[in-house]
Design a protein around this motif. Structure first.
Motif, short mmCIF file in Angstrom:
data_model
loop_
_atom_site.label_atom_id
_atom_site.label_comp_id
_atom_site.label_asym_id
_atom_site.label_seq_id
_atom_site.Cartn_x
_atom_site.Cartn_y
_atom_site.Cartn_z
N ASN A 203 50.52 39.96 38.61
CA ASN A 203 50.28 40.33 37.27
C ASN A 203 49.03 39.41 36.97
OD1 ASN A 203 52.67 41.68 36.47
ND2 ASN A 203 53.79 39.55 36.68
N LEU A 204 48.21 40.09 35.98
CA LEU A 204 46.76 39.47 35.61
C LEU A 204 46.91 39.55 34.18
CD1 LEU A 204 44.60 41.70 37.61
CD2 LEU A 204 45.02 39.35 38.12
N SER A 205 46.21 38.16 33.66
CA SER A 205 46.17 38.24 32.23
C SER A 205 45.01 38.98 31.63
CB SER A 205 45.80 36.39 31.85
OG SER A 205 44.65 36.40 32.62
N THR A 206 44.80 39.10 30.17
CA THR A 206 43.88 40.02 29.65
C THR A 206 42.82 38.73 29.10
OG1 THR A 206 45.59 41.65 29.21
CG2 THR A 206 43.49 41.70 28.09
N PRO A 207 41.81 38.66 29.61
CA PRO A 207 40.92 37.68 29.29
C PRO A 207 40.02 38.37 28.26
CG PRO A 207 40.11 38.34 31.32
CD PRO A 207 41.42 38.89 31.01
N ILE B 198 42.44 47.16 41.12
CA ILE B 198 42.74 46.66 39.75
C ILE B 198 42.36 47.88 38.78
CG2 ILE B 198 42.50 44.93 37.88
CD1 ILE B 198 41.73 43.04 40.36
N ALA B 199 43.20 48.23 37.69
CA ALA B 199 42.70 49.36 36.66
C ALA B 199 42.50 48.37 35.55
CB ALA B 199 43.75 50.47 36.67
N VAL B 200 41.37 48.68 34.90
CA VAL B 200 41.21 47.98 33.59
C VAL B 200 40.87 49.35 32.51
CG1 VAL B 200 39.56 46.52 32.40
CG2 VAL B 200 39.98 46.40 34.84
N ARG B 201 41.49 49.26 31.46
CA ARG B 201 41.23 50.01 30.50
C ARG B 201 40.48 49.21 29.16
NH1 ARG B 201 46.19 51.95 28.85
NH2 ARG B 201 46.06 53.96 30.30
N TYR B 202 39.48 49.78 28.70
CA TYR B 202 38.33 48.96 28.03
C TYR B 202 37.55 49.81 26.99
CZ TYR B 202 34.25 50.42 30.47
OH TYR B 202 33.22 50.98 31.08
N THR B 203 37.19 49.38 25.71
CA THR B 203 36.32 49.80 25.18
C THR B 203 35.06 48.93 24.85
OG1 THR B 203 38.19 51.04 23.79
CG2 THR B 203 35.96 50.90 22.71
N GLN B 204 33.89 49.28 24.97
CA GLN B 204 32.80 48.79 24.85
C GLN B 204 32.51 48.57 23.26
OE1 GLN B 204 29.27 50.15 26.62
NE2 GLN B 204 28.10 48.18 26.28
N LEU C 48 36.62 39.43 37.03
CA LEU C 48 36.92 38.61 38.41
C LEU C 48 36.88 37.15 38.46
CD1 LEU C 48 35.68 41.30 40.99
CD2 LEU C 48 37.80 41.04 40.52
N THR C 49 35.79 36.81 37.67
CA THR C 49 35.41 35.53 37.53
C THR C 49 36.60 34.69 36.76
OG1 THR C 49 32.87 35.68 37.68
CG2 THR C 49 33.67 33.89 36.56
N ALA C 50 36.81 35.41 35.26
CA ALA C 50 37.73 34.81 34.68
C ALA C 50 39.27 34.57 35.48
CB ALA C 50 37.91 35.71 33.56
N TRP C 51 39.44 35.47 36.31
CA TRP C 51 40.74 35.45 37.12
C TRP C 51 40.75 34.47 38.30
CZ3 TRP C 51 40.66 41.30 37.13
CH2 TRP C 51 41.06 41.91 35.84
N GLY C 52 39.55 34.04 38.24
CA GLY C 52 39.49 32.94 39.51
C GLY C 52 39.18 33.51 40.96
N VAL C 53 39.12 35.06 40.75
CA VAL C 53 38.90 35.55 42.23
C VAL C 53 37.45 35.89 42.80
CG1 VAL C 53 39.00 38.03 43.09
CG2 VAL C 53 40.63 37.34 41.55
#
Length: 589
Positions: free
Chosen positions: A150-154, A215-221, A258-263
Motif C-alpha cells: 500500500n502507498l500513501s498519496t503524497p 505503480i499506477a498513478v492517476r493525476y491532474t496537472q 518515488l522520493t516521497a515514498w522513500g524509494v
C-alpha cells in the motif's frame, strides 16, 4: 566497471563535437582527475537501439591517460646487470551518450573516474549547468514493498494526485530461481486481492526479494482539466522506466513520488568533510569480506545505513529469510518470520525455543559496493604517505607505500579481517616473506587484531584518526608513538615468549626474528611445549611429546601444522637439536 547517469534536463540536449569541445574536455578532465600528464579524448558517432528497439544516434567518447608511475625489472644484455624500466600503464574510460534517452553510460575501473568523466562531459560537452543540480546516480530501494504494497498519496506541488496503487508485483520467495506474480487494476487493493486469493500469510508478505513492481498513478496537472495515468515500473537491478519517459512533466512527477515514498535515493559525490565523518563507518564495512550484509550488522554497531546508502557505499537487495546470530560464542542460523506487529520480526531462540523479537530492518539485505568503498578508504589513507604505491598483495592486504613515522619512513600496509584465524595465518606467512623490507606499519580496518603481523606493528585505523580540522585522515604523531613502542616486539621482543590472545590464537616472540602468529589449539599446544622446554633449560622435545601436547595423533609436525605453514617456520623458528636428524625438535633461538 559500469554506471549510468541520468540527465535532469527538461529539454532535448544538442551535442556537437568539434576541436574546441575536444580541447576543453581534455583540459577539464585533466584538472578534475588531478593528472600529472596529458589525457586524450577520442569521439566516435555510432548507431544503437533504444529500449523499444528503434535505432538512435549515440556518441562514444574514449578518454585515455597515463596511470600511476610503475616499473618492471629489466635484464641488460650488455653486461648482464639488472635495471628498472619505468612506465605509466594505460588508464582508459569510455562514455556513451544517448541523446534520445538523456543517459550517460560510463565504463571505467574507478568509480570516481566514472563520476568525474560523466560530470565533465555534461558540463563541457552538453553545456549543462550542474552548480545547483549535480549529476547524480539514482538508487531504487524496494525494501518498503516487502512490508506493505500500500502507498500513501503524497502532496506534490503542481499536481492533484487522485490515486496511487501497486497494480503488478513479481516476487522471489526464499528460492531465487522461483518467481511469482500478481496483477490487478488501479481500482483494486492488491493486498486485499492477495489475501483473498492466497490467505493472510501469503507469499507476497514472505518474499525474500522483489523482481518487479508496477505503480499506477492517476493525476491532474494544475492548469489542465484532463486526468492522466502514469505507470512507474521498478525492476532489478536498480532500473526504472521513468528514465525513458520523454514527457518531462511525468518524469518530474514520478521522481517526486518515488522520493516521497522513500524509494528513490540520490547518490551524490561526498565532500571531504562528509568522507571524514563517515570514515569510521566505512572502515567497519571495509573490514568485512562478504559481498552482502544484513541490517543486523548496522544495528549491532550503531551505524546508520541511510548515510551509507546516500553515499553509494551499499545498495538494498531485498531481505534475508534467516540470520546468523552469536550466542555464547557459538554462531546459530535462525529463520525469521513476521511477529504480527508493524516493523517487527521474530525468531525462535536456538537454545530454549523462546520467541525473540527484532526490528524488521535487521533482516534487510544490503550489497557492499566494494569498488567504491575501497577507493574512498584507500584515498583517505594514502594522503599522508610520503610515497604512495598501491599494490594488492592479497584480497585482504594492500601495500600503500612509505609513511613518515618520526625520523624514518616505514613500509605501510592496510589489512582487513585480521580477526579471522585463517586470514591471520595466511597474511602472517606473506608478511614474514617480506621481512627484508624492514619493520613496517600495518593499518587494520578492524579493532580485533594481534600486536604484530610478521615483522610489522599493527595499529587500528579507527583508534588513530585525526580531528576533522586536519588535512590528513591519520594522526601521524600517535601512530609514530605506537610504531616506536611496538618495533622491538615486531622484531621478536627481548625474551622468548608465547602470548595467547585466546584459546585459538597466540603470538610467538623470539628475539631477532619476526613475530609468529599461531592459529588453532593444536599449533598453540605444539609451540607452548617448545617454549616451556626452552625456559626449563632443556630445549629439545621428543616429537611424540610435542604431538601429545598438541592433542594430535599426527606422526609429524608437517602433518599437524600443514605443509605451507611448516615450510615457513622449519629452520627459522623450529628445527632439530644440534647433531640430531630426527625424533625431536627445539626452538631456534
Amino acid at each position: 566497471m559500469y554506471e549510468a547517469f541520468e540527465l535532469d534536463a527538461d529539454t532535448v540536449v544538442a551535442f556537437v563535437w568539434d576541436d574546441s569541445v575536444k580541447h576543453a574536455l581534455e583540459t577539464q578532465i585533466q584538472e578534475r582527475l588531478e593528472l600529472t600528464g596529458r589525457c586524450t579524448v577520442t569521439h566516435l558517432q555510432v548507431t544503437g537501439k533504444d529500449q523499444a528497439g528503434k535505432e538512435q544516434q549515440q556518441h562514444l567518447v574514449i578518454v585515455r591517460h597515463g596511470g600511476p608511475l610503475s616499473s618492471v625489472a629489466e635484464f641488460r644484455e650488455a653486461d648482464g646487470s639488472r635495471g628498472d624500466r619505468y612506465y605509466r600503464p594505460l588508464s582508459e574510460a569510455t562514455l556513451l551518450f544517448s541523446p534520445d534517452e538523456g543517459v550517460l553510460e560510463v565504463f571505467s575501473a574507478s568509480p570516481s573516474v566514472r563520476q568525474q568523466v560523466a560530470t565533465c562531459f555534461a558540463e563541457t560537452g552538453l553545456k549543462i549547468d550542474l552548480s545547483d543540480r549535480p549529476l547524480t546516480l539514482k538508487q531504487y530501494n524496494f525494501k518498503r514493498f516487502l512490508t506493505s504494497l500500500n502507498l500513501s498519496t503524497p502532496t506534490i506541488a503542481g499536481f492533484d494526485v487522485d490515486r496511487v496503487a501497486v497494480v503488478e508485483v513479481d516476487v522471489r520467495p526464499d528460492n531465487p530461481k522461483h518467481r511469482a506474480g500478481l496483477k490487478v487494476s488501479i481500482s483494486d487493493d492488491i493486498e486485499d486481492v492477495a489475501e483473498a486469493l492466497f490467505g493472510k500469510d501469503h507469499l507476497f508478505k514472505r518474499a525474500a526479494s522483489l523482481a518487479r513492481i508496477v505503480i499506477a498513478v492517476r493525476y491532474t496537472q494544475y492548469g489542465t482539466k484532463k486526468s492522466k495515468t502514469l505507470n512507474i515500473t521498478l525492476s532489478e537491478p536498480n532500473r526504472c522506466n521513468l528514465r525513458s519517459n520523454r514527457d518531462p512533466v511525468q518524469r518530474e512527477l514520478g521522481y517526486a513520488l518515488l522520493t516521497a515514498w522513500g524509494v528513490l535515493h540520490q547518490v551524490k559525490p561526498l565532500t571531504l568533510v562528509q568522507e571524514h565523518v563517515l570514515l569510521p563507518a566505512l572502515l567497519q564495512l571495509f573490514d568485512q569480506t562478504k559481498k552482502e550484509v544484513p541490517g543486523q550488522f548496522f544495528l549491532t554497531r550503531g551505524l546508520d545505513p541511510e548515510a551509507l546508502l546516500d553515499g553509494g557505499f551499499i545498495e538494498p537487495r531485498g531481505r534475508y529469510v534467516s540470520l546468523l546470530l552469536d550466542e555464547d560464542g557459538t554462531t546459530h542460523e535462525v529463520n525469521v518470520r513476521s511477529a504480527g506487529k508493524p516493523g517487527v520480526i521474530a525468531y525462535d531462540h536456538p537454545k530454549d525455543g523462546s520467541t525473540v523479537e527484532l526490528p524488521a530492518s535487521a533482516a534487510d539485505k544490503y550489497a557492499i559496493r566494494r569498488d567504491w568503498l575501497d577507493e574512498i578508504v584507500l584515498k583517505r589513507l594514502k594522503a599522508p604517505l610520503v610515497s604512495a604505491e598501491l599494490i594488492k598483495l592479497d584480497e585482504n592486504l594492500t601495500y600503500l607505500g612509505k609513511i613518515k613515522l618520526g625520523a624514518e619512513a616505514a613500509p605501510c600496509y592496510l589489512a582487513r579481517d585480521l580477526r579471522s584465524p585463517t586470514t591471520l595465518q595466511r597474511l602472517d606467512i606473506l608478511m614474514r616473506a617480506r621481512s627484508d623490507k624492514g619493520v613496517g606499519l600495518v593499518l587494520s580496518a578492524g579493532r580485533d587484531h594481534p600486536l604484530c603481523l610478521g615483522p610489522n606493528v599493527i595499529a587500528a585505523v579507527a583508534d588513530h584518526l585525526a580531528t576533522s580540522d586536519q588535512e590528513s585522515s591519520l594522526d601521524i604523531n600517535r601512530l609514530a608513538s605506537v610504531f616506536t613502542q611496538g618495533k622491538q616486539l615486531a622484531r621478536g621482543g627481548m625474551v622468548v615468549a608465547l602470548v595467547k590472545k585466546d584459546n585459538y590464537s597466540a603470538t610467538l616472540y623470539i628475539p631477532g626474528k619476526p613475530s609468529l602468529a599461531l592459529v588453532g589449539v593444536k599449533a598453540i599446544g605444539f609451540f607452548q611445549a617448545l617454549v616451556d622446554a626452552y625456559h626449563k633449560g632443556s630445549p629439545a622435545v621428543p616429537t611424540k611429546q610435542l604431538m601429545s601436547a598438541a592433542g594430535s595423533l599426527s606422526p609429524s609436525p608437517r602433518q599437524l601444522l600443514g605443509n605451507e605453514f611448516w615450510s615457513s617456520v622449519e629452520g627459522v623458528y623450529v628445527g632439530f637439536p644440534p647433531g640430531v636428524k630426527r625424533g625431536s625438535y627445539q626452538l631456534l633461538v
